[in-house]
Motif scaffolding. Structure first.
Motif, PDB file in Angstrom:
ATOM      1  N   LYS A  67     -23.461  -4.344  36.292  1.00 60.47           N
ATOM      2  CA  LYS A  67     -24.756  -4.839  35.828  1.00 60.47           C
ATOM      3  C   LYS A  67     -24.688  -5.266  34.369  1.00 60.47           C
ATOM      4  O   LYS A  67     -25.243  -6.302  33.982  1.00 60.47           O
ATOM      5  CB  LYS A  67     -25.817  -3.740  36.000  1.00 60.47           C
ATOM      6  N   THR A  68     -23.995  -4.479  33.560  1.00 56.35           N
ATOM      7  CA  THR A  68     -23.859  -4.837  32.141  1.00 56.35           C
ATOM      8  C   THR A  68     -22.890  -6.000  31.958  1.00 56.35           C
ATOM      9  O   THR A  68     -23.124  -6.885  31.133  1.00 56.35           O
ATOM     10  CB  THR A  68     -23.384  -3.614  31.341  1.00 56.35           C
ATOM     11  N   GLN A  69     -21.805  -6.020  32.722  1.00 56.97           N
ATOM     12  CA  GLN A  69     -20.880  -7.148  32.657  1.00 56.97           C
ATOM     13  C   GLN A  69     -21.596  -8.462  32.959  1.00 56.97           C
ATOM     14  O   GLN A  69     -21.335  -9.489  32.329  1.00 56.97           O
ATOM     15  CB  GLN A  69     -19.728  -6.951  33.643  1.00 56.97           C
ATOM     16  N   SER A  70     -22.520  -8.433  33.912  1.00 60.24           N
ATOM     17  CA  SER A  70     -23.217  -9.659  34.310  1.00 60.24           C
ATOM     18  C   SER A  70     -24.120 -10.196  33.206  1.00 60.24           C
ATOM     19  O   SER A  70     -24.536 -11.361  33.257  1.00 60.24           O
ATOM     20  CB  SER A  70     -24.051  -9.410  35.578  1.00 60.24           C
ATOM     21  N   ALA A  71     -24.419  -9.369  32.203  1.00 62.11           N
ATOM     22  CA  ALA A  71     -25.246  -9.844  31.088  1.00 62.11           C
ATOM     23  C   ALA A  71     -24.557 -10.952  30.307  1.00 62.11           C
ATOM     24  O   ALA A  71     -25.201 -11.698  29.567  1.00 62.11           O
ATOM     25  CB  ALA A  71     -25.593  -8.673  30.162  1.00 62.11           C
ATOM     26  N   LEU A  72     -23.233 -11.062  30.467  1.00 57.26           N
ATOM     27  CA  LEU A  72     -22.479 -12.094  29.753  1.00 57.26           C
ATOM     28  C   LEU A  72     -22.345 -13.391  30.538  1.00 57.26           C
ATOM     29  O   LEU A  72     -21.907 -14.403  29.987  1.00 57.26           O
ATOM     30  CB  LEU A  72     -21.083 -11.578  29.412  1.00 57.26           C
ATOM     31  N   LEU A  73     -22.687 -13.393  31.825  1.00 57.24           N
ATOM     32  CA  LEU A  73     -22.435 -14.557  32.664  1.00 57.24           C
ATOM     33  C   LEU A  73     -23.157 -15.803  32.151  1.00 57.24           C
ATOM     34  O   LEU A  73     -22.556 -16.871  32.007  1.00 57.24           O
ATOM     35  CB  LEU A  73     -22.850 -14.267  34.114  1.00 57.24           C
ATOM     36  N   GLU A  74     -24.450 -15.681  31.881  1.00 51.83           N
ATOM     37  CA  GLU A  74     -25.227 -16.844  31.458  1.00 51.83           C
ATOM     38  C   GLU A  74     -24.757 -17.354  30.104  1.00 51.83           C
ATOM     39  O   GLU A  74     -24.553 -18.568  29.913  1.00 51.83           O
ATOM     40  CB  GLU A  74     -26.718 -16.507  31.396  1.00 51.83           C
ATOM     41  N   VAL A  75     -24.571 -16.460  29.152  1.00 52.40           N
ATOM     42  CA  VAL A  75     -24.243 -16.898  27.794  1.00 52.40           C
ATOM     43  C   VAL A  75     -22.839 -17.499  27.728  1.00 52.40           C
ATOM     44  O   VAL A  75     -22.584 -18.439  26.968  1.00 52.40           O
ATOM     45  CB  VAL A  75     -24.397 -15.738  26.795  1.00 52.40           C
ATOM     46  N   MET A  76     -21.897 -17.005  28.541  1.00 53.32           N
ATOM     47  CA  MET A  76     -20.547 -17.554  28.531  1.00 53.32           C
ATOM     48  C   MET A  76     -20.497 -18.955  29.133  1.00 53.32           C
ATOM     49  O   MET A  76     -19.674 -19.771  28.740  1.00 53.32           O
ATOM     50  CB  MET A  76     -19.602 -16.622  29.292  1.00 53.32           C
ATOM     51  N   GLU A  77     -21.387 -19.231  30.073  1.00 55.07           N
ATOM     52  CA  GLU A  77     -21.381 -20.541  30.719  1.00 55.07           C
ATOM     53  C   GLU A  77     -22.283 -21.549  30.017  1.00 55.07           C
ATOM     54  O   GLU A  77     -21.933 -22.721  29.870  1.00 55.07           O
ATOM     55  CB  GLU A  77     -21.834 -20.394  32.179  1.00 55.07           C
ATOM     56  N   GLU A  78     -23.452 -21.095  29.571  1.00 60.18           N
ATOM     57  CA  GLU A  78     -24.464 -22.032  29.085  1.00 60.18           C
ATOM     58  C   GLU A  78     -24.801 -21.894  27.605  1.00 60.18           C
ATOM     59  O   GLU A  78     -25.565 -22.688  27.061  1.00 60.18           O
ATOM     60  CB  GLU A  78     -25.745 -21.873  29.918  1.00 60.18           C
ATOM     61  N   GLY A  79     -24.256 -20.864  26.937  1.00 62.78           N
ATOM     62  CA  GLY A  79     -24.534 -20.703  25.516  1.00 62.78           C
ATOM     63  C   GLY A  79     -25.960 -20.301  25.221  1.00 62.78           C
ATOM     64  O   GLY A  79     -26.490 -20.642  24.156  1.00 62.78           O
ATOM     65  N   ARG A  80     -26.574 -19.589  26.124  1.00 61.51           N
ATOM     66  CA  ARG A  80     -27.948 -19.137  25.920  1.00 61.51           C
ATOM     67  C   ARG A  80     -28.186 -17.848  26.685  1.00 61.51           C
ATOM     68  O   ARG A  80     -27.424 -17.493  27.587  1.00 61.51           O
ATOM     69  CB  ARG A  80     -28.938 -20.205  26.370  1.00 61.51           C
ATOM     70  N   VAL A  81     -29.248 -17.143  26.307  1.00 59.79           N
ATOM     71  CA  VAL A  81     -29.593 -15.861  26.923  1.00 59.79           C
ATOM     72  C   VAL A  81     -31.058 -15.907  27.323  1.00 59.79           C
ATOM     73  O   VAL A  81     -31.914 -16.341  26.545  1.00 59.79           O
ATOM     74  CB  VAL A  81     -29.352 -14.691  25.940  1.00 59.79           C
ATOM     75  N   THR A  82     -31.356 -15.460  28.540  1.00 59.06           N
ATOM     76  CA  THR A  82     -32.735 -15.403  29.008  1.00 59.06           C
ATOM     77  C   THR A  82     -33.158 -13.944  29.117  1.00 59.06           C
ATOM     78  O   THR A  82     -32.550 -13.161  29.848  1.00 59.06           O
ATOM     79  CB  THR A  82     -32.891 -16.094  30.373  1.00 59.06           C
ATOM     80  N   VAL A  83     -34.186 -13.588  28.353  1.00 64.04           N
ATOM     81  CA  VAL A  83     -34.716 -12.224  28.357  1.00 64.04           C
ATOM     82  C   VAL A  83     -36.219 -12.299  28.608  1.00 64.04           C
ATOM     83  O   VAL A  83     -36.937 -13.013  27.891  1.00 64.04           O
ATOM     84  CB  VAL A  83     -34.430 -11.506  27.016  1.00 64.04           C
ATOM     85  N   ASP A  84     -36.681 -11.603  29.632  1.00 60.65           N
ATOM     86  CA  ASP A  84     -38.106 -11.586  29.983  1.00 60.65           C
ATOM     87  C   ASP A  84     -38.670 -12.996  30.149  1.00 60.65           C
ATOM     88  O   ASP A  84     -39.781 -13.308  29.709  1.00 60.65           O
ATOM     89  CB  ASP A  84     -38.914 -10.821  28.923  1.00 60.65           C
ATOM     90  N   GLY A  85     -37.876 -13.854  30.772  1.00 54.87           N
ATOM     91  CA  GLY A  85     -38.331 -15.201  31.067  1.00 54.87           C
ATOM     92  C   GLY A  85     -38.239 -16.193  29.922  1.00 54.87           C
ATOM     93  O   GLY A  85     -38.562 -17.369  30.093  1.00 54.87           O
ATOM     94  N   THR A  86     -37.815 -15.756  28.762  1.00 52.61           N
ATOM     95  CA  THR A  86     -37.700 -16.637  27.597  1.00 52.61           C
ATOM     96  C   THR A  86     -36.227 -16.864  27.282  1.00 52.61           C
ATOM     97  O   THR A  86     -35.441 -15.918  27.224  1.00 52.61           O
ATOM     98  CB  THR A  86     -38.397 -16.034  26.369  1.00 52.61           C
TER      99      THR A  86
END
Length: 331
Positions: free
Chosen positions: A130-149
């Motif tokens: 679950k914690t490893q998956s926190a890096l999936l979006e940022v490694m691919e797209e250069g952004r982080v989505t938290v609480d819909g933002t």
């Protein structure tokens, strides 16, 4: 290289080639002051950084994985952060969290350590999936989505992750989707006898990476990346890459072959590698040299073949011996 040359992309001039080559050598030499005797590996990691990719360092304990990652981070005049991955690490400890601010009467986002130019993910396989998956979006797209933002991270952005392949107790293997996001997987290995003696003689110097000074800014790094995007590549060379990908998918020892993401990564890294060698064109030899560190970790092997001793590196190497290099012209 002048500002005018950076502002007007086109054919790469000999002067630009020389500037890139010199800058690349300076980067490798600077990191090499902390990691002795590993110039080839350092060059590969620096090339991955210029190509805009992420690096997975997998090696035995005490071989200098963290030193290399920290030295590279300090070489670039950009904010860097270190995340020690542990079983109790939460996704919000990586990405950040939205909290209610009583003073303003609203919610505020507190960014996590991932909001840095270079992020060292130390012992990444010790954290839960679950914690490893926190890096999936940022490694691919250069952004982080938290609480819909969605929040953008600084650019250039790079993750350097380390893991120990020997001690597997309490670890979680990286899923294929995350492995595929690492442009390169490599290892340092143990130092040579002479280098080992030098390190032993200087045994009280325990923080070599802390002595590394920044020698390049984000603007220069971006200029190097932009120049690499203009390197000449013949269609026959890219056809060679495409056939290499196809052969990994049909190989008898492979259950899941290399993806198009892997092919695109190989093409980008080959362009950087060519410029680092002082050339404005990619050769089939560039592709062949980089195929194993770029593609091997992306292959999912058949269980019986893996039990028999096959691995991704041996599969890619075997394909390369069977695949003739195409003829090409220097640009």
């Amino acid at each position: 290289m002048t500002d005018a040359e950076r502002a007007h992309p086109g054919a790469i001039t000999p002067e630009q080639c020389e500037w890139f080559h010199d800058s690349f050598e300076r980067l490798v030499d600077n990191v090499g002051t902390a990691v002795l005797g590993k110039r080839d590996v350092i060059g590969l990691v620096v090339a991955a950084m210029v190509a805009g990719g992420h690096v997975l360092l997998e090696d035995s304990p005490g071989t200098g994985k963290t030193v290399l990652a920290k030295a590279l981070a300090r070489t670039v005049d950009s904010r860097h952060a270190r995340i020690q991955f542990t079983p109790d690490l939460l996704p919000s400890d990586v990405t950040g969290v939205t909290v209610y601010a009583q003073a303003s009467g609203g919610f505020e986002f507190h960014p996590g350590p991932v909001f840095a130019g270079i992020v060292l993910a130390d012992e990444i396989n010790r954290a839960s999936p679950k914690t490893q998956s926190a890096l999936l979006e940022v490694m691919e797209e250069g952004r982080v989505t938290v609480d819909g933002t969605t929040h953008a991270v600084p650019q250039p952005f790079m993750v350097i992750a380390t893991q120990n392949p020997i001690e597997q107790s309490g670890t979680y293997p990286l899923p294929e989707a995350q492995l595929d996001r690492f442009l390169v997987k490599t290892a340092l290995g143990y130092p040579s006898r002479d280098v080992a003696v030098d390190l032993l003689l200087d045994s009280f110097h325990r923080s070599r990476s802390d002595d590394v000074q920044p020698i390049i800014g984000t603007a220069e790094l971006s200029a190097m990346s932009e120049m690499a995007s203009r390197v000449h590549v013949e269609r026959s060379v890219m056809a060679f890459v495409a056939e290499l990908l196809e052969r990994t998918r049909s190989h008898r020892d492979v259950a899941l072959g290399a993806s198009m993401r892997g092919g695109l990564a190989l093409a980008r890294l080959a362009a950087v590698w060519a410029l680092a060698a002082g050339r404005a064109f990619v050769t089939p030899e560039d592709v062949s040299r980089l195929a194993v560190p770029v593609l091997a970790h992306r292959l999912v092997l058949d269980p019986e073949s893996r039990f028999a001793g096959a691995d991704g590196a041996s599969v890619v190497a075997a394909i390369l011996t069977e695949l003739p290099l195409p003829e090409h012209r220097s640009a």
